[in-house]
Design a protein around this motif. Sequence first.
Motif, PDB file in Angstrom:
ATOM      1  N   GLN A   1     -12.368 -51.447  19.245  1.00  0.00           N
ATOM      2  CA  GLN A   1     -11.563 -51.645  20.015  1.00  0.00           C
ATOM      3  C   GLN A   1     -11.089 -50.256  19.139  1.00  0.00           C
ATOM      4  O   GLN A   1     -10.209 -49.459  19.461  1.00  0.00           O
ATOM      5  CB  GLN A   1     -11.207 -52.718  19.564  1.00  0.00           C
ATOM      6  CG  GLN A   1     -10.873 -53.563  20.000  1.00  0.00           C
ATOM      7  CD  GLN A   1     -10.366 -55.143  20.418  1.00  0.00           C
ATOM      8  OE1 GLN A   1      -8.765 -55.048  19.996  1.00  0.00           O
ATOM      9  NE2 GLN A   1     -10.786 -56.582  20.457  1.00  0.00           N
ATOM     10  N   GLU A   2     -11.402 -50.597  18.316  1.00  0.00           N
ATOM     11  CA  GLU A   2     -10.862 -48.395  16.735  1.00  0.00           C
ATOM     12  C   GLU A   2     -11.469 -47.978  17.418  1.00  0.00           C
ATOM     13  O   GLU A   2     -10.887 -47.113  16.712  1.00  0.00           O
ATOM     14  CB  GLU A   2     -10.883 -49.620  15.525  1.00  0.00           C
ATOM     15  CG  GLU A   2     -10.411 -51.063  15.206  1.00  0.00           C
ATOM     16  CD  GLU A   2      -9.888 -51.316  14.186  1.00  0.00           C
ATOM     17  OE1 GLU A   2     -10.159 -50.881  13.321  1.00  0.00           O
ATOM     18  OE2 GLU A   2      -8.519 -51.636  14.503  1.00  0.00           O
TER      19      GLU A   2
ATOM     20  N   GLY B   1     -12.710 -45.837  20.229  1.00  0.00           N
ATOM     21  CA  GLY B   1     -12.775 -44.926  21.558  1.00  0.00           C
ATOM     22  C   GLY B   1     -13.988 -44.320  21.809  1.00  0.00           C
ATOM     23  O   GLY B   1     -14.297 -43.199  21.306  1.00  0.00           O
TER      24      GLY B   1
ATOM     25  N   GLY C   1      -8.843 -52.841  29.570  1.00  0.00           N
ATOM     26  CA  GLY C   1      -9.149 -52.947  28.101  1.00  0.00           C
ATOM     27  C   GLY C   1      -8.275 -53.794  27.633  1.00  0.00           C
ATOM     28  O   GLY C   1      -8.326 -54.554  26.837  1.00  0.00           O
ATOM     29  N   MET C   2      -6.869 -53.367  28.141  1.00  0.00           N
ATOM     30  CA  MET C   2      -5.968 -54.076  27.789  1.00  0.00           C
ATOM     31  C   MET C   2      -5.282 -55.363  27.999  1.00  0.00           C
ATOM     32  O   MET C   2      -5.225 -56.688  27.536  1.00  0.00           O
ATOM     33  CB  MET C   2      -4.318 -53.083  28.419  1.00  0.00           C
ATOM     34  CG  MET C   2      -5.093 -51.048  27.548  1.00  0.00           C
ATOM     35  SD  MET C   2      -2.780 -50.678  27.790  1.00  0.00           S
ATOM     36  CE  MET C   2      -3.880 -49.686  29.745  1.00  0.00           C
TER      37      MET C   2
ATOM     38  N   VAL D   1      -8.861 -57.433  26.739  1.00  0.00           N
ATOM     39  CA  VAL D   1      -9.639 -57.767  25.428  1.00  0.00           C
ATOM     40  C   VAL D   1      -8.302 -57.963  24.410  1.00  0.00           C
ATOM     41  O   VAL D   1      -8.164 -58.331  23.743  1.00  0.00           O
ATOM     42  CB  VAL D   1     -10.395 -56.243  25.091  1.00  0.00           C
ATOM     43  CG1 VAL D   1     -10.727 -56.896  23.374  1.00  0.00           C
ATOM     44  CG2 VAL D   1     -11.826 -56.141  25.842  1.00  0.00           C
ATOM     45  N   LYS D   2      -7.424 -56.969  24.933  1.00  0.00           N
ATOM     46  CA  LYS D   2      -6.033 -56.835  24.063  1.00  0.00           C
ATOM     47  C   LYS D   2      -5.443 -58.083  24.526  1.00  0.00           C
ATOM     48  O   LYS D   2      -3.908 -58.459  23.646  1.00  0.00           O
ATOM     49  CB  LYS D   2      -5.232 -55.586  24.116  1.00  0.00           C
ATOM     50  CG  LYS D   2      -6.120 -54.478  22.954  1.00  0.00           C
ATOM     51  CD  LYS D   2      -5.029 -53.780  22.894  1.00  0.00           C
ATOM     52  CE  LYS D   2      -6.049 -52.226  21.901  1.00  0.00           C
ATOM     53  NZ  LYS D   2      -5.925 -52.499  20.466  1.00  0.00           N
TER      54      LYS D   2
ATOM     55  N   ARG E   1      -9.275 -43.860  29.503  1.00  0.00           N
ATOM     56  CA  ARG E   1      -9.171 -45.131  29.548  1.00  0.00           C
ATOM     57  C   ARG E   1      -9.487 -45.966  28.012  1.00  0.00           C
ATOM     58  O   ARG E   1      -8.794 -47.021  27.540  1.00  0.00           O
ATOM     59  CB  ARG E   1     -10.847 -46.131  30.176  1.00  0.00           C
ATOM     60  CG  ARG E   1     -10.755 -47.241  29.973  1.00  0.00           C
ATOM     61  CD  ARG E   1     -12.237 -47.255  30.959  1.00  0.00           C
ATOM     62  NE  ARG E   1     -13.225 -46.959  30.567  1.00  0.00           N
ATOM     63  CZ  ARG E   1     -14.870 -46.888  30.691  1.00  0.00           C
ATOM     64  NH1 ARG E   1     -14.515 -47.380  32.102  1.00  0.00           N
ATOM     65  NH2 ARG E   1     -15.723 -45.891  31.111  1.00  0.00           N
TER      66      ARG E   1
ATOM     67  N   MET F   1      -7.176 -48.207  24.503  1.00  0.00           N
ATOM     68  CA  MET F   1      -7.292 -49.373  23.018  1.00  0.00           C
ATOM     69  C   MET F   1      -6.528 -49.229  21.739  1.00  0.00           C
ATOM     70  O   MET F   1      -6.421 -49.582  20.835  1.00  0.00           O
ATOM     71  CB  MET F   1      -8.662 -49.325  23.212  1.00  0.00           C
ATOM     72  CG  MET F   1      -9.681 -49.864  24.678  1.00  0.00           C
ATOM     73  SD  MET F   1      -8.800 -51.575  24.714  1.00  0.00           S
ATOM     74  CE  MET F   1      -9.041 -52.596  23.937  1.00  0.00           C
ATOM     75  N   ASN F   2      -5.796 -47.677  21.837  1.00  0.00           N
ATOM     76  CA  ASN F   2      -4.965 -47.151  21.108  1.00  0.00           C
ATOM     77  C   ASN F   2      -6.346 -47.212  20.179  1.00  0.00           C
ATOM     78  O   ASN F   2      -6.155 -48.312  18.660  1.00  0.00           O
ATOM     79  CB  ASN F   2      -4.334 -48.283  20.290  1.00  0.00           C
ATOM     80  CG  ASN F   2      -3.115 -47.887  19.859  1.00  0.00           C
ATOM     81  OD1 ASN F   2      -3.155 -46.134  19.345  1.00  0.00           O
ATOM     82  ND2 ASN F   2      -1.768 -48.145  18.852  1.00  0.00           N
ATOM     83  N   PRO F   3      -7.346 -46.529  19.620  1.00  0.00           N
ATOM     84  CA  PRO F   3      -8.241 -46.789  19.236  1.00  0.00           C
ATOM     85  C   PRO F   3      -8.081 -45.732  17.513  1.00  0.00           C
ATOM     86  O   PRO F   3      -6.895 -44.271  17.383  1.00  0.00           O
ATOM     87  CB  PRO F   3      -9.197 -45.831  19.482  1.00  0.00           C
ATOM     88  CG  PRO F   3      -8.727 -45.231  20.852  1.00  0.00           C
ATOM     89  CD  PRO F   3      -7.471 -45.497  20.885  1.00  0.00           C
TER      90      PRO F   3
ATOM     91  N   LEU G   1     -15.269 -51.151  25.115  1.00  0.00           N
ATOM     92  CA  LEU G   1     -13.723 -51.162  24.587  1.00  0.00           C
ATOM     93  C   LEU G   1     -13.393 -53.026  24.262  1.00  0.00           C
ATOM     94  O   LEU G   1     -12.492 -53.176  24.150  1.00  0.00           O
ATOM     95  CB  LEU G   1     -13.476 -51.616  26.372  1.00  0.00           C
ATOM     96  CG  LEU G   1     -13.255 -50.352  27.636  1.00  0.00           C
ATOM     97  CD1 LEU G   1     -12.939 -50.739  28.702  1.00  0.00           C
ATOM     98  CD2 LEU G   1     -12.577 -49.624  26.982  1.00  0.00           C
TER      99      LEU G   1
END
Lengths: 255, 222
Positions: free
Chosen positions: A88-89, A91, A112-113, A116-117, A160, A164-166, B127
Motif C-alpha cells: 500500500q505504501e 504505488g 484500492g481505497m 483495501v483502505k 489508481r 493509495m497515498n503511497p 494495491l
Amino acid sequence: MTNETKKTDETILRIEHLVKRFGELEVLKDINLEVKRGEVVVIIGASGSGKSTLLRCVNFLEKAQKGKIFINGKLVKQSEKQLNKVRQELGMVFQHFNLFPHMTVIQNVMEGMVQVKKFPREKARKAASDLLDQVGLAEKADVYPAMLSGGQKQRVAIARALAMNPKIMLFDEPTSALDPELVGEVLSVMTNLAKKGMTMLVVTHEMWFAKEVADRVIFMDEGFILEEANPKDMFSSPKEERTLAFLKQVLPQQG
Amino acid sequence: MHILPWDLTVIPSKFFLFAEAAQYTLQITFFGILLGLMIGLVAALGRLSHRSWLSAVCRSYIFLVRGTPLLVQLFIVYYGLTSLVTIAPIPSAVIALGFHNGAYIAEIFRGSIQSIDIGQMEAARSLGMPRSKAMQRIILPQAFKRAVPPLGNQLIIALKDSSLASTIAVPELMLKGRQMGSSSFMYMEMFLIVGIWYLIMTSVLSFVMHRIEQRLKVSDRD
C-alpha cells in the motif's frame, strides 16, 4: 537499532545486497540502493540489465533470493500479511497499464481505497475524482478502459496507484508500450508529480525525462549498478565505458 | 395403408403427454448444473491453490469423474450407497449430475481463470489486496465472463445426459418415452417425440446463452 530509526526520517527505500535468480540465471547481483524522501531516481540500462526485475523485487512481485529491503526504515519480512501492508505504501505503474477492464475509470481508481483502505464509497469517489482531475481525465470518469487511448490508460493507472497515498511511486517503463505521440502526456503527469515532491523510482528509456526530472540516474548493466550520478554528470561525462556506449546508442547524436 | 411403417400422425396428439416428464428433465438438469457450478468453482480454486494437498485432492476428483462414465457414477450414488444411505431417484440424479458436471465445470473455470492476464493479479496485489480478495474482485468477474460460452455448452450436454436418469426410475423424458413406447408399440413415434422435446429445450438454451454472451460483450475488451 537507534541507528535505524535515525535514518527513518529521510530514507524511504533502502535495498541491501539484493540477489535475484531465475533458475540458473542471476538477474540481480548484489544491488544496493537508497532513495530519499522527495527524490526522483531514474534507472537506465539496456534491456536484460535487470532494471525491471529490480523494480518488481521492490514491490515483491518477484521474490529475491537474498538481500534486505527497508521501506521507511523498516525491514520488510516476506509474510503475506506484511506484504499486503507494505504494498500500500508502494504505488506501482506497469508498462502495460493493467487497468481492470470490467470497471469504469473511476471504479479503477476507487478500488484500492474501498477494498483495501476501507474508505466509505463517497469519500473514495471524491478522492478519485480529484485524482482524475489531477491527471487531466475528469471527463472520462465513467467510461471503461477499453475506450481510452494508451496514454489515457496510463494516466488512469497513475491515478489508481496514487489513490493509495503511497510513500514512493514505482514506474516500470511506463511509456514503453505507448505510441510515440502519447508519451508526452504521461511524462508530463510524472513531471508534475515529481514537482509536487513525490518520491519516485523510475525505470525508463526516456532519456529526456532522466535528464530533466531525475535527481539521480542509475545505470544498470548485467545485474549490477554500474554507475550512479546526477543527470548532468551521467549524460555529459559518464565514468564507465559501458555507460558511455549505452548512452551513445540511445541518445541522438548532436552536431 | 401407410407408406411408412410408422404412424407419424400421432406425434402432435401425443406430444403434450410428455410435458410433465420434460419438467423433470429440466428440474434435474437445473439443480444438477447448479450443484455442478458450486462444486466446479470450489474445485477450480482448489486446483489453483498453492496448498499442494488441496490441489492434489481437486485434481484427483477431476481425474476420477472425467475418467468414468456418468452411468457408473449414477449407479454408485443410487445403488452403491444403499448400504450406507438410501437416496431417492431424483436427488440421486441431481447429485450424480452435479458431481459429474462439476469436474468439467472446474476445468472450464480453471481455464478461464488462467486466461486472465497475470498483470491483473499483479495490479491488484500492488494495491495491497490479499490474493483471495484479488481473486474475488478482479480475476473471477473477468473469468466468469470468459467461462460463459463453454458453460452454455456444458449446460446443453448436461440436459442431454440427464436422460441417463431414466435408468434409476426418474420419470423424465427418456423413461416416459420408453413407457409410452412399450404400452403402445409405437416406439419410433414416441422416441421421435422425446427427441423433439430435447431439441426444443436445447434450442431455447442455446438462444438464451447466446443472448447472455451478447449482453456481456458490451462493456469490455481491453
